[in-house]
Design a protein around this motif. Structure first.
Motif, mmCIF file in Angstrom:
data_model
loop_
_atom_site.group_PDB
_atom_site.id
_atom_site.type_symbol
_atom_site.label_atom_id
_atom_site.label_comp_id
_atom_site.label_asym_id
_atom_site.label_seq_id
_atom_site.Cartn_x
_atom_site.Cartn_y
_atom_site.Cartn_z
ATOM 1 N N GLY A 50 -43.604 -19.644 3.013
ATOM 2 C CA GLY A 50 -44.424 -18.180 3.352
ATOM 3 C C GLY A 50 -42.462 -17.325 3.563
ATOM 4 N N GLY A 51 -42.020 -16.741 3.785
ATOM 5 C CA GLY A 51 -40.810 -16.188 3.898
ATOM 6 C C GLY A 51 -40.980 -14.935 4.513
ATOM 7 N N SER A 52 -39.842 -14.218 5.693
ATOM 8 C CA SER A 52 -38.826 -14.780 5.010
ATOM 9 C C SER A 52 -38.411 -16.054 6.136
ATOM 10 C CB SER A 52 -37.594 -14.291 4.704
ATOM 11 O OG SER A 52 -37.886 -13.153 5.880
ATOM 12 N N SER A 53 -39.624 -15.199 7.107
ATOM 13 C CA SER A 53 -39.374 -16.250 8.207
ATOM 14 C C SER A 53 -39.983 -17.839 7.897
ATOM 15 C CB SER A 53 -39.696 -15.900 9.866
ATOM 16 O OG SER A 53 -38.733 -14.627 10.142
ATOM 17 N N GLY A 54 -39.994 -18.568 6.625
ATOM 18 C CA GLY A 54 -40.590 -19.392 6.537
ATOM 19 C C GLY A 54 -40.103 -20.542 7.688
ATOM 20 N N GLY A 55 -39.596 -21.321 7.661
ATOM 21 C CA GLY A 55 -38.418 -21.961 8.278
ATOM 22 C C GLY A 55 -38.719 -22.895 9.669
ATOM 23 N N GLU A 56 -39.195 -21.321 10.078
ATOM 24 C CA GLU A 56 -39.168 -21.302 11.563
ATOM 25 C C GLU A 56 -40.906 -21.791 11.553
ATOM 26 O OE1 GLU A 56 -38.047 -21.100 15.341
ATOM 27 O OE2 GLU A 56 -36.949 -20.431 13.489
ATOM 28 N N ALA A 57 -41.681 -21.144 11.554
ATOM 29 C CA ALA A 57 -42.961 -21.516 11.022
ATOM 30 C C ALA A 57 -43.339 -23.086 10.361
ATOM 31 C CB ALA A 57 -44.001 -20.733 9.684
ATOM 32 N N ALA A 58 -42.273 -23.736 9.342
ATOM 33 C CA ALA A 58 -42.768 -25.171 9.236
ATOM 34 C C ALA A 58 -42.433 -25.211 10.329
ATOM 35 C CB ALA A 58 -42.277 -24.781 7.784
ATOM 36 N N LEU A 59 -41.168 -25.325 11.247
ATOM 37 C CA LEU A 59 -40.727 -26.753 12.436
ATOM 38 C C LEU A 59 -41.859 -26.612 13.430
ATOM 39 C CD1 LEU A 59 -38.538 -28.238 13.800
ATOM 40 C CD2 LEU A 59 -38.234 -25.905 14.287
ATOM 41 N N ILE A 60 -42.205 -25.393 14.100
ATOM 42 C CA ILE A 60 -43.800 -24.859 14.838
ATOM 43 C C ILE A 60 -45.100 -25.296 14.634
ATOM 44 C CG2 ILE A 60 -44.611 -22.826 16.083
ATOM 45 C CD1 ILE A 60 -42.307 -21.122 15.362
ATOM 46 N N ALA A 61 -45.178 -25.318 13.120
ATOM 47 C CA ALA A 61 -46.397 -25.671 12.780
ATOM 48 C C ALA A 61 -46.328 -27.223 12.749
ATOM 49 C CB ALA A 61 -46.467 -25.007 11.476
ATOM 50 N N SER A 62 -45.529 -28.200 12.167
ATOM 51 C CA SER A 62 -45.128 -29.839 12.818
ATOM 52 C C SER A 62 -45.006 -30.135 13.726
ATOM 53 C CB SER A 62 -44.130 -30.013 11.401
ATOM 54 O OG SER A 62 -42.792 -28.895 11.487
ATOM 55 N N GLY A 63 -45.098 -28.950 14.630
ATOM 56 C CA GLY A 63 -44.656 -29.606 16.178
ATOM 57 C C GLY A 63 -43.377 -30.021 16.619
ATOM 58 N N GLY A 64 -42.219 -29.691 16.042
ATOM 59 C CA GLY A 64 -40.860 -29.600 16.087
ATOM 60 C C GLY A 64 -40.498 -28.726 16.546
#
Length: 203
Positions: A50-64
């Protein structure tokens, strides 16, 4: 130079460590750019985040990361949060600052908001940033601290809902999600009232 929000978070002990992926021109419901490519959904690498804050969402969801901040005009925090299964909050405009320089795009103003794995973390983030130091740095912000009494209140609410603004009706799946939320809220003791947005076509 760090944004005022970042300055305040650093002073409280936050350690910013990465800029996450976003679409080249922002305002897109995906996160892909020609430098780093597409951001993938950590739950299924064949799907987007998703977007536009998709990188942030992916990082948090993956535990990063435990906490991040995105910007949102038309769903750029909310949509990637939903896609990646995390929580995101789009506060009222200027509630925790304006992400761009004073003379940048200001006609359709974005909102800065927290993203995390649970609602309690969003509340913690809002408590951390709604402090006098941030209000003093950014004069556009209303100097209103986080209202713990409202957040922790068990008072039943009256909540308006709709599935059709008489211009663009919700898709069947979105309408179903609204009605499921209505049932859950009513079961918790809240009063749900049908509502139609005023003059949505003009807006």
């Amino acid at each position: 130079e760090d944004a005022f929000l970042v300055q305040v978070l650093k002073k409280q002990g936050a350690v910013p460590f990465v800029l996450t992926g976003f679409p080249q021109l922002l305002m897109a419901y995906e996160s892909s750019n020609p430098i780093f490519g597409a951001v993938r959904n950590p739950h299924d690498l064949l799907r987007g985040s998703g977007g536009s804050s998709g990188g942030e969402a992916a990082l948090i969801a993956s535990g990063g990361s435990l906490l991040g901040f995105g910007t949102d005009i038309a769903g750029s925090i909310r949509q990637p949060s939903a896609f990646c299964g995390i929580c995101g909050l789009k506060p009222t405009c200027d509630r925790i600052g304006y992400p761009y320089p004073e003379k940048a795009q200001s006609i359709i103003r974005p909102n800065v908001g927290p993203m995390a794995r649970d609602v309690d973390s969003l509340a913690l983030a809002m408590r951390a940033v709604l402090v006098p130091e941030l209000f003093e740095k950014d004069q556009r912000m209303p100097p209103i601290p986080f209202r713990d009494d409202i957040f922790k209140s068990t008072h039943h609410l009256t909540i308006g809902y709709y599935t059709d603004d008489l211009v663009c009706p919700a898709s069947p799946s979105a309408a179903r999600a609204v009605m499921i939320a209505k049932q859950v809220l009513e079961a918790a003791g809240h009063t749900l009232v049908p509502w139609t947005p005023l003059d949505a076509e003009y807006a």
